[in-house]
Enzyme design. Sequence first.
Site, PDB file in Angstrom:
ATOM      1  N   CYS A  90       0.806  -1.226   0.000  1.00 38.95           N
ATOM      2  CA  CYS A  90       0.000   0.000   0.000  1.00 38.95           C
ATOM      3  C   CYS A  90       0.838   1.274   0.000  1.00 38.95           C
ATOM      4  O   CYS A  90       0.314   2.372  -0.219  1.00 38.95           O
ATOM      5  CB  CYS A  90      -0.942   0.005   1.194  1.00 38.95           C
ATOM      6  SG  CYS A  90      -2.052  -1.418   1.223  1.00 38.95           S
TER       7      CYS A  90
ATOM      8  N   HIS B 267      -8.830   3.425  -2.550  1.00 43.31           N
ATOM      9  CA  HIS B 267      -7.462   2.967  -2.294  1.00 43.31           C
ATOM     10  C   HIS B 267      -6.931   2.057  -3.406  1.00 43.31           C
ATOM     11  O   HIS B 267      -6.774   0.858  -3.211  1.00 43.31           O
ATOM     12  CB  HIS B 267      -7.430   2.259  -0.934  1.00 43.31           C
ATOM     13  CG  HIS B 267      -6.070   1.856  -0.457  1.00 43.31           C
ATOM     14  ND1 HIS B 267      -4.899   2.477  -0.879  1.00 43.31           N
ATOM     15  CD2 HIS B 267      -5.683   0.879   0.402  1.00 43.31           C
ATOM     16  CE1 HIS B 267      -3.864   1.898  -0.286  1.00 43.31           C
ATOM     17  NE2 HIS B 267      -4.321   0.923   0.485  1.00 43.31           N
TER      18      HIS B 267
END
Length: 397
Positions: free
Chosen positions: A83, A345
Amino acid sequence: MSNRTFVIGVGMTKFEKPGTKEGDYPDWAVEAGEKALADAGIPYDDVEQAYAGYCYGDSTYGQRALYGLGLTGIPVVNVNNNCATGSSALFLARQAVKGGLVDCALAVGFEKMEPGSLGVKYTDRTNALDKHAMRMFEIREAEASPPAPQMFGNAGRDHMQKYGSTPDHFAWIGWKNHKHSVNNPYAQFQDEYTLEDIKAAKMIHDPLTKLQCSPTSDGAACAIVASERYVDSHDLWDKAIEIAGQSMVTDLSSTFDESADCMTIVGSEMSRTAARAAYEEAQVAAHEVDVCELHDCFSANELITYEALGFAEEGEAHKLVEAEATTFGGQVVVNPSGGLISKGHPLGATGLAQCSELTWQLRGESGRRQVEGAKVALQHNIGLGGAAVVTVYKPAS
């Protein structure tokens, strides 16, 4: 001249639900890249190196994506750091400029994802998070919930157990970030909810409901980093934003040792260490930060990261929530974009979308979500496995 580094152009696509966005990852990367180049007012031919971040896809997608901007023969390096991929690409672009290797570098991040919770693609080899999972299951029993919310939800449980925070504190963060997103045209979700809506949503891993979890997303974002010499020779001072401090930290021994709790397993010490280094390089303190894009993959992570970034003392993050200190009019505006929870995201793009938002904030270009008088901005991006990247921005001076 000096080794100062500046963001001179940013751009991003709208983030959208997987499977609903028109086009494919090269189209999105080109859209973000063209916006960043137009924002800087420079041609792609001036870019000397490029770093392309993505997590889901085959090798050399970065080249395929950037060839839509031009076939200039420059080095293109593919980056995958979970991430924190987008910020890792930015870190490498900045490092190339700061080290004097190039005067202009580009970082792009993109992702084409599948609906639903993140899964494991390769089951015939060691999982990158095996040590994290084993340590966590020594502390808390395994549950049937998806891995990511289980890890961050358990971190939230540890904070509640150790320091007295409650599910309502986490729910308020979800409420805040959804409320902020209403003013962000790039956000996947732009809906405002009541606090009761947040609490009543489907439970994913107690205390985290669905509206406190970031969704999978498709999209891209881009930033262009340049040296002081380049900014000066091209007279770009009016829009340049300085990367005043930056640090990347990977897992420490504390992540896995016998004193580790679920908060350290998901990177609280990485974030704390990176923040200290970034503040030191930028010569600022946590209390001077006006606006922050913080990696709220789950509301629990935003809360525990308040402490890691120095916005609150250890064990007191929930007091910031009680004071409503992390929204407009408070101590520091956290996630004016809506954050990952609401903006979405797409793993490779997230860090560069955060960079874009903070660049606009420091220029005063954020419209209805503008943080008035913002002079110091902080970016926090974390990936399990692990890497934490913390970046401090200031207007060029």
